[in-house]
Design a protein around this motif. Sequence first.
Motif, PDB file in Angstrom:
ATOM      1  N   ALA A  98       0.820  -1.209   0.000  1.00 26.53           N
ATOM      2  CA  ALA A  98       0.000   0.000   0.000  1.00 26.53           C
ATOM      3  C   ALA A  98       0.851   1.255   0.000  1.00 26.53           C
ATOM      4  CB  ALA A  98      -0.920  -0.014   1.222  1.00 26.53           C
ATOM      5  N   ASN A  99       0.334   2.279  -0.649  1.00 29.75           N
ATOM      6  CA  ASN A  99       0.944   3.614  -0.636  1.00 29.75           C
ATOM      7  C   ASN A  99       2.433   3.602  -0.972  1.00 29.75           C
ATOM      8  OD1 ASN A  99      -1.437   5.125   0.182  1.00 29.75           O
ATOM      9  ND2 ASN A  99      -1.235   4.011   2.109  1.00 29.75           N
ATOM     10  N   THR A 100       2.764   3.017  -2.114  1.00 24.32           N
ATOM     11  CA  THR A 100       4.163   2.955  -2.518  1.00 24.32           C
ATOM     12  C   THR A 100       4.714   4.366  -2.745  1.00 24.32           C
ATOM     13  OG1 THR A 100       3.521   2.678  -4.823  1.00 24.32           O
ATOM     14  CG2 THR A 100       3.929   0.665  -3.535  1.00 24.32           C
ATOM     15  N   GLU A 101       6.010   4.518  -2.548  1.00 23.04           N
ATOM     16  CA  GLU A 101       6.663   5.832  -2.597  1.00 23.04           C
ATOM     17  C   GLU A 101       6.987   6.240  -4.034  1.00 23.04           C
ATOM     18  OE1 GLU A 101      10.810   7.922  -1.106  1.00 23.04           O
ATOM     19  OE2 GLU A 101      10.358   5.879  -0.478  1.00 23.04           O
ATOM     20  N   PRO A 102       6.414   7.360  -4.504  1.00 23.83           N
ATOM     21  CA  PRO A 102       6.713   7.833  -5.857  1.00 23.83           C
ATOM     22  C   PRO A 102       8.211   8.068  -6.053  1.00 23.83           C
ATOM     23  CG  PRO A 102       4.851   9.027  -4.952  1.00 23.83           C
ATOM     24  CD  PRO A 102       5.438   8.213  -3.821  1.00 23.83           C
ATOM     25  N   LEU A 103       8.679   7.778  -7.273  1.00 20.25           N
ATOM     26  CA  LEU A 103      10.047   8.025  -7.736  1.00 20.25           C
ATOM     27  C   LEU A 103      11.116   7.205  -7.018  1.00 20.25           C
ATOM     28  CD1 LEU A 103       9.733  11.900  -8.118  1.00 20.25           C
ATOM     29  CD2 LEU A 103       9.369  10.129  -9.870  1.00 20.25           C
ATOM     30  N   SER A 104      10.724   6.229  -6.230  1.00 21.24           N
ATOM     31  CA  SER A 104      11.667   5.401  -5.488  1.00 21.24           C
ATOM     32  C   SER A 104      12.233   4.276  -6.362  1.00 21.24           C
ATOM     33  CB  SER A 104      10.970   4.782  -4.274  1.00 21.24           C
ATOM     34  OG  SER A 104      11.805   3.850  -3.631  1.00 21.24           O
ATOM     35  N   THR A 105      13.497   3.931  -6.138  1.00 21.83           N
ATOM     36  CA  THR A 105      14.095   2.790  -6.822  1.00 21.83           C
ATOM     37  C   THR A 105      14.139   1.559  -5.916  1.00 21.83           C
ATOM     38  OG1 THR A 105      16.309   3.506  -6.185  1.00 21.83           O
ATOM     39  CG2 THR A 105      15.515   4.205  -8.367  1.00 21.83           C
ATOM     40  N   ARG A 106      13.535   1.671  -4.735  1.00 20.36           N
ATOM     41  CA  ARG A 106      13.453   0.525  -3.820  1.00 20.36           C
ATOM     42  C   ARG A 106      12.556  -0.538  -4.464  1.00 20.36           C
ATOM     43  NH1 ARG A 106       9.824  -1.197  -0.057  1.00 20.36           N
ATOM     44  NH2 ARG A 106       8.502   0.623  -0.376  1.00 20.36           N
ATOM     45  N   THR A 107      12.993  -1.786  -4.431  1.00 20.21           N
ATOM     46  CA  THR A 107      12.179  -2.849  -5.016  1.00 20.21           C
ATOM     47  C   THR A 107      11.098  -3.289  -4.035  1.00 20.21           C
ATOM     48  OG1 THR A 107      13.740  -4.558  -4.323  1.00 20.21           O
ATOM     49  CG2 THR A 107      13.990  -3.689  -6.554  1.00 20.21           C
ATOM     50  N   ILE A 108       9.965  -3.645  -4.606  1.00 15.50           N
ATOM     51  CA  ILE A 108       8.803  -4.092  -3.844  1.00 15.50           C
ATOM     52  C   ILE A 108       8.512  -5.509  -4.318  1.00 15.50           C
ATOM     53  CG2 ILE A 108       6.375  -3.636  -3.330  1.00 15.50           C
ATOM     54  CD1 ILE A 108       7.087  -0.670  -4.332  1.00 15.50           C
ATOM     55  N   SER A 109       8.693  -6.470  -3.443  1.00 14.05           N
ATOM     56  CA  SER A 109       8.617  -7.883  -3.802  1.00 14.05           C
ATOM     57  C   SER A 109       7.204  -8.446  -3.653  1.00 14.05           C
ATOM     58  CB  SER A 109       9.569  -8.677  -2.912  1.00 14.05           C
ATOM     59  OG  SER A 109       9.397 -10.055  -3.135  1.00 14.05           O
ATOM     60  N   SER A 110       6.906  -9.409  -4.513  1.00  9.79           N
ATOM     61  CA  SER A 110       5.623 -10.107  -4.433  1.00  9.79           C
ATOM     62  C   SER A 110       5.545 -10.998  -3.202  1.00  9.79           C
ATOM     63  CB  SER A 110       5.391 -10.949  -5.685  1.00  9.79           C
ATOM     64  OG  SER A 110       6.415 -11.910  -5.842  1.00  9.79           O
ATOM     65  N   GLY A 111       6.688 -11.443  -2.690  1.00 12.30           N
ATOM     66  CA  GLY A 111       6.708 -12.302  -1.515  1.00 12.30           C
ATOM     67  C   GLY A 111       6.447 -13.769  -1.809  1.00 12.30           C
ATOM     68  N   GLU A 112       5.971 -14.065  -2.988  1.00 16.72           N
ATOM     69  CA  GLU A 112       5.709 -15.437  -3.432  1.00 16.72           C
ATOM     70  C   GLU A 112       5.504 -15.399  -4.941  1.00 16.72           C
ATOM     71  OE1 GLU A 112       1.226 -16.744  -3.158  1.00 16.72           O
ATOM     72  OE2 GLU A 112       1.752 -15.784  -1.254  1.00 16.72           O
ATOM     73  N   PRO A 113       5.480 -16.552  -5.608  1.00 19.70           N
ATOM     74  CA  PRO A 113       5.215 -16.547  -7.050  1.00 19.70           C
ATOM     75  C   PRO A 113       3.799 -16.031  -7.337  1.00 19.70           C
ATOM     76  CG  PRO A 113       6.204 -18.628  -6.371  1.00 19.70           C
ATOM     77  CD  PRO A 113       5.834 -17.888  -5.112  1.00 19.70           C
ATOM     78  N   VAL A 114       3.688 -15.135  -8.321  1.00 16.29           N
ATOM     79  CA  VAL A 114       2.403 -14.577  -8.730  1.00 16.29           C
ATOM     80  C   VAL A 114       2.322 -14.556 -10.251  1.00 16.29           C
ATOM     81  CG1 VAL A 114       2.094 -13.173  -6.640  1.00 16.29           C
ATOM     82  CG2 VAL A 114       3.238 -12.175  -8.639  1.00 16.29           C
ATOM     83  N   LEU A 115       1.121 -14.381 -10.760  1.00 17.02           N
ATOM     84  CA  LEU A 115       0.907 -14.271 -12.198  1.00 17.02           C
ATOM     85  C   LEU A 115       0.787 -12.817 -12.635  1.00 17.02           C
ATOM     86  CD1 LEU A 115       0.257 -15.582 -14.972  1.00 17.02           C
ATOM     87  CD2 LEU A 115      -2.148 -15.590 -14.273  1.00 17.02           C
ATOM     88  N   ALA A 116       0.304 -11.957 -11.725  1.00 12.17           N
ATOM     89  CA  ALA A 116      -0.006 -10.593 -12.124  1.00 12.17           C
ATOM     90  C   ALA A 116       0.120  -9.625 -10.956  1.00 12.17           C
ATOM     91  CB  ALA A 116      -1.426 -10.546 -12.683  1.00 12.17           C
ATOM     92  N   VAL A 117       0.187  -8.346 -11.311  1.00 14.87           N
ATOM     93  CA  VAL A 117       0.156  -7.257 -10.331  1.00 14.87           C
ATOM     94  C   VAL A 117      -0.857  -6.234 -10.825  1.00 14.87           C
ATOM     95  CG1 VAL A 117       1.454  -5.382  -9.234  1.00 14.87           C
ATOM     96  CG2 VAL A 117       2.559  -7.592  -9.656  1.00 14.87           C
ATOM     97  N   LEU A 118      -1.717  -5.793  -9.932  1.00 23.20           N
ATOM     98  CA  LEU A 118      -2.674  -4.739 -10.232  1.00 23.20           C
ATOM     99  C   LEU A 118      -2.247  -3.481  -9.495  1.00 23.20           C
ATOM    100  CD1 LEU A 118      -5.367  -3.675 -11.399  1.00 23.20           C
ATOM    101  CD2 LEU A 118      -6.470  -4.557  -9.318  1.00 23.20           C
ATOM    102  N   GLU A 119      -2.096  -2.389 -10.233  1.00 27.71           N
ATOM    103  CA  GLU A 119      -1.770  -1.110  -9.619  1.00 27.71           C
ATOM    104  C   GLU A 119      -3.004  -0.212  -9.621  1.00 27.71           C
ATOM    105  OE1 GLU A 119       2.969  -0.877 -10.606  1.00 27.71           O
ATOM    106  OE2 GLU A 119       1.608   0.312 -11.860  1.00 27.71           O
ATOM    107  N   LEU A 120      -3.301   0.320  -8.440  1.00 27.54           N
ATOM    108  CA  LEU A 120      -4.406   1.243  -8.248  1.00 27.54           C
ATOM    109  C   LEU A 120      -3.876   2.487  -7.560  1.00 27.54           C
ATOM    110  CD1 LEU A 120      -6.958  -1.338  -6.761  1.00 27.54           C
ATOM    111  CD2 LEU A 120      -6.862  -0.523  -9.139  1.00 27.54           C
TER     112      LEU A 120
END
Length: 143
Positions: A98-120
Amino acid sequence: MIVFGASFLQAGQGQAQTFEALSIVTQAGQRQAFQVEVARNDADRAQGLMFRRSMAADRGMLFDFARVEPVSMWMQNTYLPLDMLFIRPDGIIARIAANTEPLSTRTISSGEPVLAVLELNAGTAAKLGIKAGDKVEHPLFKR
């Protein structure tokens, strides 16, 4: 592991945006409807929502990775704070960043295998009561 930007069709490039219907059904039985752009290839996934300055409340971007594996996202060149929903192949939300930081190069991991990511838009998941374990309905999850 694959790392992709949180960003897609660059505003002002003259490319038409195509939207598809997507719904999220909460465990409480509420249905939330969105219109999403779908990033289905490496170029679209790499571009994501980069350089955009706004997105309508009922819009989003669905990243289709075409295979199930751990993924990581980042916010480089992405001005919009986002909620990232990591989705298993059966459409169940595995994790929400939630509330990811704009312009950041920090990686955000899925934590497990996934098929897709939805950005809202950031705050959408909390505002609508969307949580890990809820179900995303879109043709991608009917393969």
